[in-house]
Scaffold this active site. Structure first.
Site, PDB file in Angstrom:
ATOM      1  N   LYS A 180      34.992  41.843  73.937  1.00 41.10           N
ATOM      2  CA  LYS A 180      34.688  40.550  73.325  1.00 41.10           C
ATOM      3  C   LYS A 180      35.986  39.824  72.964  1.00 41.10           C
ATOM      4  O   LYS A 180      37.071  40.407  72.996  1.00 41.10           O
ATOM      5  CB  LYS A 180      33.827  40.748  72.074  1.00 41.10           C
ATOM      6  CG  LYS A 180      34.514  41.536  70.977  1.00 41.10           C
ATOM      7  CD  LYS A 180      33.594  41.739  69.779  1.00 41.10           C
ATOM      8  CE  LYS A 180      34.313  42.516  68.677  1.00 41.10           C
ATOM      9  NZ  LYS A 180      33.475  42.677  67.477  1.00 41.10           N
TER      10      LYS A 180
ATOM     11  N   TYR B 235      63.003  27.346  56.594  1.00 42.66           N
ATOM     12  CA  TYR B 235      62.261  26.498  55.662  1.00 42.66           C
ATOM     13  C   TYR B 235      62.137  27.165  54.292  1.00 42.66           C
ATOM     14  O   TYR B 235      61.922  28.374  54.190  1.00 42.66           O
ATOM     15  CB  TYR B 235      60.854  26.221  56.199  1.00 42.66           C
ATOM     16  CG  TYR B 235      60.822  25.253  57.354  1.00 42.66           C
ATOM     17  CD1 TYR B 235      61.265  23.941  57.206  1.00 42.66           C
ATOM     18  CD2 TYR B 235      60.321  25.645  58.586  1.00 42.66           C
ATOM     19  CE1 TYR B 235      61.215  23.053  58.260  1.00 42.66           C
ATOM     20  CE2 TYR B 235      60.261  24.758  59.652  1.00 42.66           C
ATOM     21  CZ  TYR B 235      60.724  23.460  59.477  1.00 42.66           C
ATOM     22  OH  TYR B 235      60.679  22.583  60.524  1.00 42.66           O
TER      23      TYR B 235
ATOM     24  N   MET C 197      57.140  27.061  63.640  1.00 46.31           N
ATOM     25  CA  MET C 197      56.147  26.837  64.685  1.00 46.31           C
ATOM     26  C   MET C 197      56.573  27.446  66.020  1.00 46.31           C
ATOM     27  O   MET C 197      55.767  28.074  66.724  1.00 46.31           O
ATOM     28  CB  MET C 197      55.899  25.343  64.866  1.00 46.31           C
ATOM     29  CG  MET C 197      54.844  25.026  65.915  1.00 46.31           C
ATOM     30  SD  MET C 197      54.619  23.252  66.143  1.00 46.31           S
ATOM     31  CE  MET C 197      53.813  22.807  64.601  1.00 46.31           C
TER      32      MET C 197
END
Length: 357
Positions: free
Chosen positions: A35, A255, A303
């Site tokens: 799955k 950051y 990111m």
């Protein structure tokens, strides 16, 4: 668009882990759980590699239909079953075995045309309290299904373990006792064992077992060790080193300026981040592997990039960094990031381009 991060999938390791399942539960048939796009490993590719499995288990009808359209003829168990008449017809047409876990499904069975006949597995709730009928209703419900005109012969009985990954928990013996008590005397194939049950609870080795995370080389146990469990890693997540800098003592990285260099620190920037499925909340100290040595993440995950410690490591721009895989267990990374291997395998596997060995 192809980004830099790659998920390298070792299909031989998939086959090894299926063999490990059969070694652990030699008297059970193995229904490979593929799955969620095979936990991020690509469902069709995984099914091909696991074609020696006795069957496949998927979450929903679209996943099952995709397998049939790809001409896999194996028995397929649909864990969420159907929720409307059209879904029931699809299951009948493609010969799926659907899990019955809710009264609404029984009502659909009662209202279906006589020509629509499905294979079913009756899911009984023995303590997981997610899906399933109260196990106390097993005798009544099973008798109803055996006589039902829309149910094919030989319905299954199944349940799911809530705490099998905790080998010292008393929850699993309690669930097994309830399942045995309320299904006593019913002549039906049974399915209980998930990965943790297969490796840790031999009492769950009934007619069918349902290996999932173990197939992908991750330990199913709390603080487990996949190598000790006899499993091989399937996915290696790699990305290139794209920059090297020495950051002066007292300067911060990333950051939020969350990590301050205690001394002049040689660092490397790796082309991977949470956009590629790497866990955003992985903290400083999360292990990574480069050029035969383990090192660590520094500062926050961005990111598209992470920063790693290159102190005392020979490295050049272009070298490949392993975020997890052959040298670094995905379980260790998941533990460091405060999550589980299931999540980070699905995230990275479904976002990164794949290469197959």
């Amino acid at each position: 668009m192809k980004r830099s991060a790659r998920a390298i999938i070792d299909t031989a390791a998939l086959r090894h882990n299926l063999a490990r399942c059969r070694e652990a539960a030699p008297n059970s048939l193995a229904m490979a759980v593929i799955k969620a796009n095979a936990y991020g490993h690509n469902m069709l590719k995984a099914a091909e590699a696991l074609s020696n499995a006795n069957g496949f288990a998927v979450s929903c009808l679209p996943e099952a239909t995709e397998l049939r359209q790809a001409r896999f003829i194996h028995p397929i168990l649909v864990l969420q079953g159907f929720n409307n008449l059209q879904g029931m017809k699809v299951a009948a047409e493609h010969r799926f075995r659907v899990v019955l876990h809710d009264l609404s499904q029984l009502e659909l069975l009662d209202s279906a045309p006589a020509a629509v006949k499905v294979d079913v597995a009756l899911k009984l709730d023995t303590g997981m309290h997610r899906l399933g009928f109260p196990v106390e209703q097993a005798q009544h419900l099973f008798a109803r299904l055996v006589k039902h005109p829309n149910v094919k012969p030989n319905p299954w009985l199944m349940t799911h373990m809530a705490c099998a990954d905790e080998l010292d928990s008393d929850k699993t013996p309690q669930q097994l006792e309830r399942f045995a008590k309320y299904t006593a005397g019913l002549q039906a194939p049974r399915s209980i064992g998930n990965s943790a049950s297969i490796l840790g609870w031999p009492q769950t080795h009934v007619n069918w077992v349902r290996p999932g995370i173990m197939l992908y080389g991750s330990s199913p146990f709390v603080n487990g060790d996949a190598k000790r469990d006899g499993l091989q890693p399937v996915m290696s997540l790699v990305a290139p080193l794209i920059s090297i800098h020495t950051i002066p003592k007292g300067e911060s990285i990333g950051y939020g300026a969350s990590w301050i260099c205690p001394e002049d620190t040689r660092t490397g920037v790796v082309a991977i981040g949470y956009a590629d499925g790497y866990p955003r909340h992985a903290p400083t100290g999360t292990p990574v592997w480069i050029n035969g040595k383990q090192t660590r993440l520094l500062g926050r995950v961005s990111m598209d990039m992470i920063v790693i410690d290159l102190t005392a490591i020979e490295a050049r721009v272009g070298d490949q960094v392993e975020l997890w895989g052959k040298h670094l267990s995905v379980d260790r990374v998941a533990q460091a990031a405060g999550t589980i291997s299931y999540e980070i395998l699905c995230n990275a596997g479904n976002l990164c381009r794949h290469e197959y060995l």
